[in-house]
Write a protein that holds these residues in place. Structure first.
Motif, short mmCIF file in Angstrom:
data_model
loop_
_atom_site.label_atom_id
_atom_site.label_comp_id
_atom_site.label_asym_id
_atom_site.label_seq_id
_atom_site.Cartn_x
_atom_site.Cartn_y
_atom_site.Cartn_z
N SER A 197 0.29 -5.83 33.79
CA SER A 197 -0.05 -6.38 33.07
C SER A 197 -1.76 -5.85 32.10
O SER A 197 -1.63 -5.52 33.24
CB SER A 197 -0.37 -7.88 32.96
OG SER A 197 -0.90 -8.22 34.11
N PRO A 198 -1.86 -5.57 30.73
CA PRO A 198 -2.99 -5.06 30.20
C PRO A 198 -4.53 -5.09 30.92
O PRO A 198 -5.05 -4.45 30.89
CB PRO A 198 -3.13 -5.07 28.97
CG PRO A 198 -1.43 -5.10 28.83
CD PRO A 198 -0.52 -6.01 29.56
N VAL A 199 -4.41 -7.11 31.40
CA VAL A 199 -5.28 -7.12 31.93
C VAL A 199 -5.75 -7.76 33.06
O VAL A 199 -7.21 -7.32 34.17
CB VAL A 199 -6.10 -7.93 31.09
CG1 VAL A 199 -6.37 -7.08 29.81
CG2 VAL A 199 -5.48 -9.08 31.05
N GLN A 200 -4.74 -7.78 34.16
CA GLN A 200 -4.84 -8.73 35.13
C GLN A 200 -3.67 -7.48 36.55
O GLN A 200 -3.97 -8.41 36.97
CB GLN A 200 -4.67 -10.26 35.03
CG GLN A 200 -5.19 -10.06 33.74
CD GLN A 200 -4.95 -11.81 34.42
OE1 GLN A 200 -4.21 -12.57 34.78
NE2 GLN A 200 -6.48 -12.82 33.45
N PHE A 201 -3.59 -6.46 35.68
CA PHE A 201 -2.20 -5.57 36.72
C PHE A 201 -3.44 -5.52 38.48
O PHE A 201 -5.10 -5.75 38.80
CB PHE A 201 -1.81 -4.40 36.98
CG PHE A 201 -1.31 -3.82 38.18
CD1 PHE A 201 -0.34 -4.47 38.10
CD2 PHE A 201 -2.38 -2.59 37.91
CE1 PHE A 201 0.23 -3.64 39.58
CE2 PHE A 201 -1.21 -2.02 39.07
CZ PHE A 201 0.08 -2.39 39.69
N GLU A 202 -2.79 -5.91 39.36
CA GLU A 202 -3.35 -6.13 40.94
C GLU A 202 -2.09 -5.68 41.55
O GLU A 202 -1.38 -5.98 41.83
CB GLU A 202 -4.31 -7.52 41.55
CG GLU A 202 -5.50 -7.48 40.26
CD GLU A 202 -6.31 -8.71 40.58
OE1 GLU A 202 -7.58 -9.24 40.76
OE2 GLU A 202 -5.77 -10.19 40.26
N PRO A 203 -2.26 -4.23 42.17
CA PRO A 203 -0.99 -3.70 43.02
C PRO A 203 -1.17 -4.59 44.98
O PRO A 203 0.34 -4.61 44.95
CB PRO A 203 -1.24 -2.49 43.18
CG PRO A 203 -2.56 -1.96 42.52
CD PRO A 203 -3.76 -2.63 41.62
N GLU A 204 -2.34 -4.68 45.29
CA GLU A 204 -1.73 -5.22 46.18
C GLU A 204 -1.56 -6.82 46.66
O GLU A 204 -1.02 -6.94 47.54
CB GLU A 204 -3.39 -5.37 47.12
CG GLU A 204 -3.26 -3.35 48.10
CD GLU A 204 -2.86 -2.67 47.99
OE1 GLU A 204 -2.12 -3.72 49.09
OE2 GLU A 204 -2.07 -1.67 47.94
N PRO A 205 -2.32 -7.50 45.50
CA PRO A 205 -2.14 -9.00 45.70
C PRO A 205 -0.26 -8.98 45.37
O PRO A 205 0.40 -10.02 45.48
CB PRO A 205 -2.51 -9.14 44.47
CG PRO A 205 -3.63 -8.69 45.50
CD PRO A 205 -3.14 -7.78 44.36
#
Length: 319
Positions: A197-205
């Protein structure tokens, strides 16, 4: 038509056929929707009820996986015609359903008022007294059928997924990626890519959320984009591999003159090569065309994530 577990997949009609799904779960004459598309999706939602000989008054729940507008834009308008329903939503998403002003402003800034009206219609508030905040591990009772909600960050920090023990399946929103039916191979096996998502992407989570869902040994995942998929262990492995590859590409893009366009092209090549290896018969141009919006959003999400990482790593100046 519902499946053997009383679950109906609803094509909301957003963007194109078989692009955006909502679900109706039916138990003992009562119903629960999972996601709802936009205001323009309401006729399809009501038609699904009619197909199960249910009325709007028979719906007890509208459960949102998260509040991005292709999943939740029509929630306020739909709740007006569901007199007995409660809206269930993540704690971070609830304020935006009660007062969607920021959602509307953010989307309008990106797409413009005309496009918001065309694609999403009215984005109406939901009365606070009709909203139930769902914490990690909370359950929802649908006429004796227990639905478990867990916190699943990675795509968005306000994302939850819903476990249905009866069908041994997860309603995954966007946490388990995108699997459009056009990419199924000749054996009918699904192809999947992650969605940022444009503002909340977090790969490890995101990888942790995928692992949490796999821990229940599901028979299937029910994606918003699009429909029920099996072979979940293989798809989970594919998602994790691609998340890692996407992170590597955005780091590599920082050395390019036009970083964004380089990343868009590189992501396209990544998905094309993986689709071909999967046995997908679409041409490279057809693959790019079907994934064009998703590639652009994935590039934006990756770039914003990396910028946030760099800011967090910046040494603090003292004195």
């Amino acid at each position: 038509m519902s499946d053997a577990h009383g679950i109906v997949t609803i094509d909301t009609g957003f963007q194109r056929p078989h692009f955006d799904a909502a679900y109706l779960i039916v138990e003992n004459g009562r119903g629960a929707f999972v996601d709802c598309g936009t205001q323009h999706s309401i006729p399809a939602m009501l038609a699904a009820l009619q197909s199960q000989r249910l009325s709007p008054a028979d719906v007890d729940w509208l459960i949102l996986t998260h509040v991005h507008l292709d999943h939740a834009g029509g929630a306020g308008a739909l709740m007006r015609v569901l007199p007995n329903a409660t809206l269930a939503v993540h704690p971070r998403g609830a304020p935006h359903m009660i007062d969607p002003e920021k959602l509307v402003a953010g989307a309008t800034a990106v797409y413009g008022e005309e496009e918001i009206a065309r694609s999403y219609g009215e984005i109406a508030p939901v009365p606070a007294e009709r909203v139930r905040v769902v914490e990690d591990g909370d359950t929802i009772d649908l006429a004796g059928r227990t639905l478990l909600c867990i916190d699943t960050p990675g795509h968005a920090r306000h994302h939850l997924c819903v476990w249905d023990e009866r069908s041994r399946s997860w309603f995954t929103g966007d946490t388990f990626g995108l699997s459009y039916r056009e990419f199924d191979n000749a054996a009918g096996e699904p192809f999947v890519i992650p969605t940022t998502s444009p503002v909340q992407f977090e790969p490890e989570p995101l990888k942790a959320s995928i692992a949490a869902m796999l821990a229940r040994n599901p028979d299937a995942m029910r994606l918003t984009h699009y429909g029920r998929v099996g072979d979940v262990v293989r798809l989970a492995r594919d998602l994790v591999e691609q998340i890692d590859a996407m992170v590597a590409l955005v780091r590599q893009a920082q050395g390019e003159a036009d970083r964004h366009q380089w990343l868009v092209a590189a992501l396209g090549e990544l998905y094309i090569s993986r689709a071909k290896a999967h046995g997908c018969t679409l041409s490279p141009d057809e693959t790019r065309a079907l994934l064009a919006i998703d590639i652009e959003l994935n590039a934006q999400g990756l770039e914003i994530w990396l910028a946030r990482q760099k800011h967090a790593e910046r040494p603090v100046q003292v004195g």
